[in-house]
Design a protein around this motif. Structure first.
Motif, PDB file in Angstrom:
ATOM      1  N   LEU A 215     -12.763   7.167 -16.811  1.00 16.17           N
ATOM      2  CA  LEU A 215     -12.397   8.549 -16.505  1.00 16.17           C
ATOM      3  C   LEU A 215     -11.030   8.622 -15.834  1.00 16.17           C
ATOM      4  CD1 LEU A 215     -15.715  10.037 -15.059  1.00 16.17           C
ATOM      5  CD2 LEU A 215     -14.937  10.006 -17.430  1.00 16.17           C
ATOM      6  N   ALA A 216     -10.742   7.637 -15.003  1.00  9.96           N
ATOM      7  CA  ALA A 216      -9.477   7.641 -14.265  1.00  9.96           C
ATOM      8  C   ALA A 216      -9.182   6.231 -13.788  1.00  9.96           C
ATOM      9  CB  ALA A 216      -9.564   8.585 -13.071  1.00  9.96           C
ATOM     10  N   GLN A 217      -7.887   5.936 -13.642  1.00 14.89           N
ATOM     11  CA  GLN A 217      -7.489   4.595 -13.236  1.00 14.89           C
ATOM     12  C   GLN A 217      -6.116   4.650 -12.580  1.00 14.89           C
ATOM     13  OE1 GLN A 217      -7.793   1.800 -16.421  1.00 14.89           O
ATOM     14  NE2 GLN A 217      -6.599   0.230 -15.396  1.00 14.89           N
ATOM     15  N   GLU A 222      -2.244   7.979  -6.900  1.00 15.84           N
ATOM     16  CA  GLU A 222      -2.086   8.457  -8.281  1.00 15.84           C
ATOM     17  C   GLU A 222      -3.281   9.310  -8.705  1.00 15.84           C
ATOM     18  OE1 GLU A 222       0.567   4.782 -10.136  1.00 15.84           O
ATOM     19  OE2 GLU A 222      -1.611   4.633 -10.110  1.00 15.84           O
ATOM     20  N   LEU A 223      -4.474   8.887  -8.325  1.00 14.16           N
ATOM     21  CA  LEU A 223      -5.674   9.640  -8.694  1.00 14.16           C
ATOM     22  C   LEU A 223      -5.702  10.999  -8.002  1.00 14.16           C
ATOM     23  CD1 LEU A 223      -8.487   6.919  -8.774  1.00 14.16           C
ATOM     24  CD2 LEU A 223      -6.885   7.595 -10.539  1.00 14.16           C
ATOM     25  N   GLN A 226      -3.144  13.252  -9.842  1.00  9.99           N
ATOM     26  CA  GLN A 226      -3.619  13.726 -11.136  1.00  9.99           C
ATOM     27  C   GLN A 226      -4.691  14.809 -10.959  1.00  9.99           C
ATOM     28  OE1 GLN A 226      -6.235  11.439 -13.571  1.00  9.99           O
ATOM     29  NE2 GLN A 226      -5.203  11.980 -15.469  1.00  9.99           N
ATOM     30  N   ALA A 227      -5.544  14.617  -9.961  1.00  6.53           N
ATOM     31  CA  ALA A 227      -6.630  15.577  -9.718  1.00  6.53           C
ATOM     32  C   ALA A 227      -6.134  16.838  -9.006  1.00  6.53           C
ATOM     33  CB  ALA A 227      -7.723  14.916  -8.886  1.00  6.53           C
ATOM     34  N   TYR A 295     -13.615  13.499 -10.402  1.00  4.66           N
ATOM     35  CA  TYR A 295     -13.529  12.968 -11.770  1.00  4.66           C
ATOM     36  C   TYR A 295     -14.875  13.009 -12.483  1.00  4.66           C
ATOM     37  CZ  TYR A 295      -8.689  11.682 -11.213  1.00  4.66           C
ATOM     38  OH  TYR A 295      -7.331  11.756 -11.029  1.00  4.66           O
ATOM     39  N   GLU A 299     -15.522  15.397 -15.930  1.00  3.54           N
ATOM     40  CA  GLU A 299     -15.558  14.311 -16.916  1.00  3.54           C
ATOM     41  C   GLU A 299     -15.049  14.756 -18.285  1.00  3.54           C
ATOM     42  OE1 GLU A 299     -18.916  11.280 -18.755  1.00  3.54           O
ATOM     43  OE2 GLU A 299     -19.246  12.220 -16.828  1.00  3.54           O
ATOM     44  N   SER A 302     -11.308  14.541 -18.605  1.00  2.41           N
ATOM     45  CA  SER A 302     -10.648  13.248 -18.377  1.00  2.41           C
ATOM     46  C   SER A 302     -10.542  12.475 -19.689  1.00  2.41           C
ATOM     47  CB  SER A 302     -11.423  12.434 -17.336  1.00  2.41           C
ATOM     48  OG  SER A 302     -11.568  13.161 -16.160  1.00  2.41           O
ATOM     49  N   PRO A 305      -6.891   8.207 -19.025  1.00  3.11           N
ATOM     50  CA  PRO A 305      -6.827   7.725 -17.645  1.00  3.11           C
ATOM     51  C   PRO A 305      -5.390   7.621 -17.160  1.00  3.11           C
ATOM     52  CG  PRO A 305      -7.386   5.929 -19.143  1.00  3.11           C
ATOM     53  CD  PRO A 305      -7.344   7.187 -19.955  1.00  3.11           C
ATOM     54  N   VAL A 306      -5.224   7.709 -15.845  1.00  3.50           N
ATOM     55  CA  VAL A 306      -3.914   7.529 -15.235  1.00  3.50           C
ATOM     56  C   VAL A 306      -3.414   6.126 -15.526  1.00  3.50           C
ATOM     57  CG1 VAL A 306      -2.849   7.212 -12.952  1.00  3.50           C
ATOM     58  CG2 VAL A 306      -4.258   9.189 -13.394  1.00  3.50           C
TER      59      VAL A 306
END
Length: 314
Positions: A215-217, A222-223, A226-227, A295, A299, A302, A305-306
């Protein structure tokens, strides 16, 4: 850590299917030397499957897995396994052996000097019980013995599956100190946990998976970006002045609390510091728990992913 270092772990377009069950789908991942990766997701998300792929216990349905410059299921990986430590979620030892005998057995497998056994038993607080049978150990003591086993040989790669289960707060704190110490020697660590409080200060980046999909990385920063999660600002001494000040109207969530977009954080803090009667303020970025919940709840949004930290810097 340099950007030119070889990854300790690299997964490229990895899929793992069991008949009709898609346990992992489209996993791309790099873990660099001296880096701690947090692997997060609910039960059944695919975390343990990913660990088993990295350990070479199972084979990917498609994609490539590279660990310490070898495919973990190949014959070339035999030597590199001595440099890997693993703590499974459910620790199981021969109950009739003593703690010291258990570690001696694993030390022989890894060809580790005997002195390390004594040192590690002391490090995890089991010196007093090292000559007692494991069947007399509490769950927390077994977990600490499992940690000592995983730390044997000062591994270059450490895989920890729910490592703080059964540990009291002091033992948990000591565990993370051990992780930090191992990281400082250049070891890479993959930490799989659903107990999120206290984890974030010990990880460099995270990957959040659900239903086998990423879903995210990226790094926590960074997370958050993005969020677009807001920063919480708590104030003291303003006695309700926040509510009546039109500059803060959209951000007020309580008489003494604001939720502010990250890009406006500095501007708002400056305005607050100029106010009469302000005695204190606290700036709290979204924590790991909030990022994780975001995230999972978004879902369906997403899709991509980052980028990981390495790719961002490259």
């Amino acid at each position: 850590m340099t950007t030119h270092s070889q990854p300790i772990v690299e997964l490229t377009n990895v899929n793992k299917h069991y008949d009709k069950v898609k346990a992992l789908q489209g996993i791309n991942l790099k873990v660099m030397p001296g880096e701690v990766l947090g692997l997060f997701g609910h039960n059944g998300a695919g975390k343990t499957t990913m660990m088993k792929l990295i350990l070479g216990i199972i084979k990917a349905t498609s994609g490539t897995v590279n660990v310490l410059n070898a495919d973990p299921i190949s014959s070339q990986a035999f030597e590199s396994r001595k440099h890997i430590g693993y703590l499974p979620e459910n620790v199981s030892f021969y109950d009739h052996l003593t703690g010291k005998e258990v570690l001696t057995y694993f030390a022989r497998l890894k060809k580790v000097p005997k002195q390390q056994i004594t040192d590690l038993l002391e490090q995890v607080g089991l010196t007093h019980a090292m000559n007692r049978a494991v069947k007399t150990y509490s769950k927390g003591m077994r977990q600490r013995l499992g940690l000592a086993q995983a730390f044997l040989g000062q591994p270059k790669l450490l895989l920890l599956d729910e490592p703080t289960v059964g540990l009291d707060p002091i033992a948990t704190q000591e565990f993370y100190q051990s992780v930090d110490k191992l990281k400082s020697t250049g070891a890479s660590i993959i930490l799989c946990s659903h107990v999120l409080p206290g984890v974030e200060q010990h990880i460099d980046k995270a990957i959040i998976i659900s239903g086998g999909k990423p879903l995210a990385q990226g790094s926590l920063q960074e997370l958050r970006q993005q969020a677009q999660l807001p920063v919480t600002i708590k104030t003291q001494g303003l006695n309700g002045a926040l509510v009546t000040d039109e500059r803060f109207g959209d951000f007020v969530v309580a008489a003494d609390e604001l939720k502010v977009p990250e890009e406006k954080n500095l501007e708002v803090v400056k305005q607050l510091l100029e106010m009469n009667n302000i005695s204190n303020l606290q700036v709290l970025p979204a924590d790991l728990e909030q990022v994780y919940q975001y995230y999972l709840s978004h879902e369906h949004l997403s899709q991509k992913p980052v980028n990981t930290t390495e790719e961002t810097k490259a």
